[in-house]
Design a protein around this motif. Sequence first.
Motif, PDB file in Angstrom:
ATOM      1  N   ARG A  77      90.128  30.757  86.337  1.00  0.00           N
ATOM      2  CA  ARG A  77      91.082  29.662  86.541  1.00  0.00           C
ATOM      3  C   ARG A  77      91.217  28.751  85.334  1.00  0.00           C
ATOM      4  O   ARG A  77      91.769  27.665  85.430  1.00  0.00           O
ATOM      5  CB  ARG A  77      90.666  28.860  87.778  1.00  0.00           C
ATOM      6  N   ILE A  78      90.724  29.212  84.187  1.00  0.00           N
ATOM      7  CA  ILE A  78      90.838  28.394  82.984  1.00  0.00           C
ATOM      8  C   ILE A  78      91.520  29.186  81.871  1.00  0.00           C
ATOM      9  O   ILE A  78      91.532  30.415  81.866  1.00  0.00           O
ATOM     10  CB  ILE A  78      89.460  27.899  82.491  1.00  0.00           C
ATOM     11  N   GLY A  79      92.103  28.448  80.948  1.00  0.00           N
ATOM     12  CA  GLY A  79      92.637  29.016  79.708  1.00  0.00           C
ATOM     13  C   GLY A  79      91.934  28.348  78.548  1.00  0.00           C
ATOM     14  O   GLY A  79      91.599  27.162  78.620  1.00  0.00           O
ATOM     15  N   GLY A 146      97.500  33.024  81.856  1.00  0.00           N
ATOM     16  CA  GLY A 146      96.947  33.129  83.204  1.00  0.00           C
ATOM     17  C   GLY A 146      97.303  31.986  84.130  1.00  0.00           C
ATOM     18  O   GLY A 146      96.743  31.885  85.227  1.00  0.00           O
ATOM     19  N   LYS A 147      98.250  31.130  83.724  1.00  0.00           N
ATOM     20  CA  LYS A 147      98.622  29.942  84.506  1.00  0.00           C
ATOM     21  C   LYS A 147      97.368  29.142  84.899  1.00  0.00           C
ATOM     22  O   LYS A 147      97.074  28.943  86.093  1.00  0.00           O
ATOM     23  CB  LYS A 147      99.411  30.316  85.769  1.00  0.00           C
ATOM     24  N   PRO A 148      96.600  28.688  83.904  1.00  0.00           N
ATOM     25  CA  PRO A 148      95.291  28.087  84.194  1.00  0.00           C
ATOM     26  C   PRO A 148      95.391  26.756  84.930  1.00  0.00           C
ATOM     27  O   PRO A 148      96.345  25.995  84.751  1.00  0.00           O
ATOM     28  CB  PRO A 148      94.689  27.882  82.799  1.00  0.00           C
ATOM     29  N   ASP A 149      94.371  26.487  85.744  1.00  0.00           N
ATOM     30  CA  ASP A 149      94.234  25.178  86.368  1.00  0.00           C
ATOM     31  C   ASP A 149      93.604  24.177  85.403  1.00  0.00           C
ATOM     32  O   ASP A 149      93.828  22.969  85.523  1.00  0.00           O
ATOM     33  CB  ASP A 149      93.364  25.272  87.624  1.00  0.00           C
ATOM     34  N   VAL A 150      92.796  24.687  84.459  1.00  0.00           N
ATOM     35  CA  VAL A 150      92.215  23.854  83.405  1.00  0.00           C
ATOM     36  C   VAL A 150      92.439  24.570  82.082  1.00  0.00           C
ATOM     37  O   VAL A 150      92.142  25.761  81.951  1.00  0.00           O
ATOM     38  CB  VAL A 150      90.703  23.613  83.623  1.00  0.00           C
ATOM     39  N   LEU A 151      92.968  23.851  81.114  1.00  0.00           N
ATOM     40  CA  LEU A 151      93.292  24.419  79.810  1.00  0.00           C
ATOM     41  C   LEU A 151      92.501  23.678  78.734  1.00  0.00           C
ATOM     42  O   LEU A 151      92.629  22.460  78.583  1.00  0.00           O
ATOM     43  CB  LEU A 151      94.801  24.289  79.552  1.00  0.00           C
ATOM     44  N   GLY A 179     100.503  20.319  86.973  1.00  0.00           N
ATOM     45  CA  GLY A 179      99.223  20.108  87.637  1.00  0.00           C
ATOM     46  C   GLY A 179      98.010  20.624  86.898  1.00  0.00           C
ATOM     47  O   GLY A 179      96.875  20.433  87.347  1.00  0.00           O
ATOM     48  N   THR A 180      98.212  21.260  85.751  1.00  0.00           N
ATOM     49  CA  THR A 180      97.089  21.760  84.960  1.00  0.00           C
ATOM     50  C   THR A 180      96.387  20.606  84.250  1.00  0.00           C
ATOM     51  O   THR A 180      97.027  19.711  83.707  1.00  0.00           O
ATOM     52  CB  THR A 180      97.578  22.779  83.910  1.00  0.00           C
ATOM     53  N   THR A 181      95.069  20.626  84.266  1.00  0.00           N
ATOM     54  CA  THR A 181      94.274  19.672  83.506  1.00  0.00           C
ATOM     55  C   THR A 181      94.108  20.201  82.087  1.00  0.00           C
ATOM     56  O   THR A 181      93.771  21.367  81.892  1.00  0.00           O
ATOM     57  CB  THR A 181      92.884  19.482  84.138  1.00  0.00           C
ATOM     58  N   VAL A 182      94.366  19.348  81.100  1.00  0.00           N
ATOM     59  CA  VAL A 182      94.268  19.751  79.703  1.00  0.00           C
ATOM     60  C   VAL A 182      93.160  18.958  79.023  1.00  0.00           C
ATOM     61  O   VAL A 182      93.164  17.726  79.061  1.00  0.00           O
ATOM     62  CB  VAL A 182      95.597  19.535  78.950  1.00  0.00           C
ATOM     63  N   ILE A 183      92.216  19.673  78.419  1.00  0.00           N
ATOM     64  CA  ILE A 183      91.155  19.063  77.634  1.00  0.00           C
ATOM     65  C   ILE A 183      91.457  19.381  76.176  1.00  0.00           C
ATOM     66  O   ILE A 183      91.448  20.543  75.761  1.00  0.00           O
ATOM     67  CB  ILE A 183      89.766  19.616  78.012  1.00  0.00           C
ATOM     68  N   LEU A 184      91.722  18.348  75.399  1.00  0.00           N
ATOM     69  CA  LEU A 184      92.221  18.507  74.036  1.00  0.00           C
ATOM     70  C   LEU A 184      91.257  17.876  73.045  1.00  0.00           C
ATOM     71  O   LEU A 184      90.836  16.729  73.215  1.00  0.00           O
ATOM     72  CB  LEU A 184      93.591  17.816  73.936  1.00  0.00           C
ATOM     73  N   THR A 185      90.882  18.629  72.022  1.00  0.00           N
ATOM     74  CA  THR A 185      90.223  18.023  70.875  1.00  0.00           C
ATOM     75  C   THR A 185      91.165  18.135  69.686  1.00  0.00           C
ATOM     76  O   THR A 185      91.861  19.149  69.527  1.00  0.00           O
ATOM     77  CB  THR A 185      88.884  18.698  70.517  1.00  0.00           C
TER      78      THR A 185
END
Length: 298
Positions: A77-79, A146-151, A179-185
Motif C-alpha cells: 500500500r505504499i509507493g 500502485g495507487k499508493p495510500d502512502v507515498l 487521499g494519499t499521504t505524501v512524505i517528502l524530503t
Amino acid sequence: MATAAISAKDVHKHYGQTRALDGININIERGQICALLGQNGAGKTTFINTALGLTKADRGAMRVLDMDAGSLSARKRIGVMLQDTDLPDLLTAREHIERFASYYDAPENTDELIGRTHIGDFANTRYKKLSGGQKRRVQFAVALVGKPDVLFLDEPTTGLDQHARSAVWANVRSVADSGTTVILTTHYLEEADALADRIVVINQGQIIADEDADRIRARVGGSLITCETALSDTQLGAIPCVRSVRRNGRIAQILSEDAAQSLRTLLAEDASVIDLTVSKPSLGEAFTALTEQSEVFS
C-alpha cells in the motif's frame, strides 16, 4: 477516529555514538503532504528507512497504516522514490512501469500514467540511455503506479528542470487530493513551502519543529535586512537588535528583531550601503535559524 498513516512512538536508532533517531514521536495523518526537513545527517533518511522496514529501530514502534513497518501488507500500500535508487538498464521506461504495475491488484493505467508524468517522449527508450532527470521521472512514475495510500518521495526533483519539477508538483498535489499521504524530503525549501501542509524539522535525530510553513516563519520572527555594506560581520553583529549575520557573496543577510532600530545604526555607520531591502524571513532562513538554535542548546 481515523488511523494515522504513519505513527512513531519513542523511536530510537543509533549507529555507534551517532543518534540517527533519538526518541521520535509523531503521527502523520492520512491525506497530508508532510515535508521532512533537516541538514545532511539529521535523521530524515533513517526515519524513512525505518518506516519502510529497511532499517530496524533499536527501540520504539513504527507503524504504517496501522501495520508493522516493512510488513508485506504495508508494502503493498505504499509507493517509494528514494534518492539513491536506480532501475535495470535494459528495460524501457514503459516496461519498468508495466513490470511494477503487475505487482498490484488495481494499478494505474500505464498510458495515462505516462501522460501524467510527461515521459511519453522517451517511454520506449532503454533506461540506460536516459538522462539523470529523465530517470528520476521514470522512478516517480513507478512510485505512483500502485495507487499508493502512502507515498515516500526522497528528493524527488533533484536533477529536474523547472518544467519537469512543476509536473511532479502537480502530480503530488493530485494524489494528496485523492487521499494519499505524501512524505517528502527535499533540499529545495521553496518546494516544501509550495507543497507541504505540514513541515517537520529534524535535527540530530530529534523533531525541533512541527507546524505549517507560516507558523515556522512566525516562530523565528523579526525581519531580514539584505544589503551590500563595507561593515564586517563582527560590526554588523554588534548593531542593536541584530540576531544573526550571514554572507551570500558580496551581500550581507542580517536577521533583526527590530528592523527600524537596526537600520538606523547600519546607515549611521555605513553611508555607502547599497542594494538594501527589508523582508520577512523565508522558510529557508527560518529553517537555518531553528537548526542553529537547536545545536546551541543541544
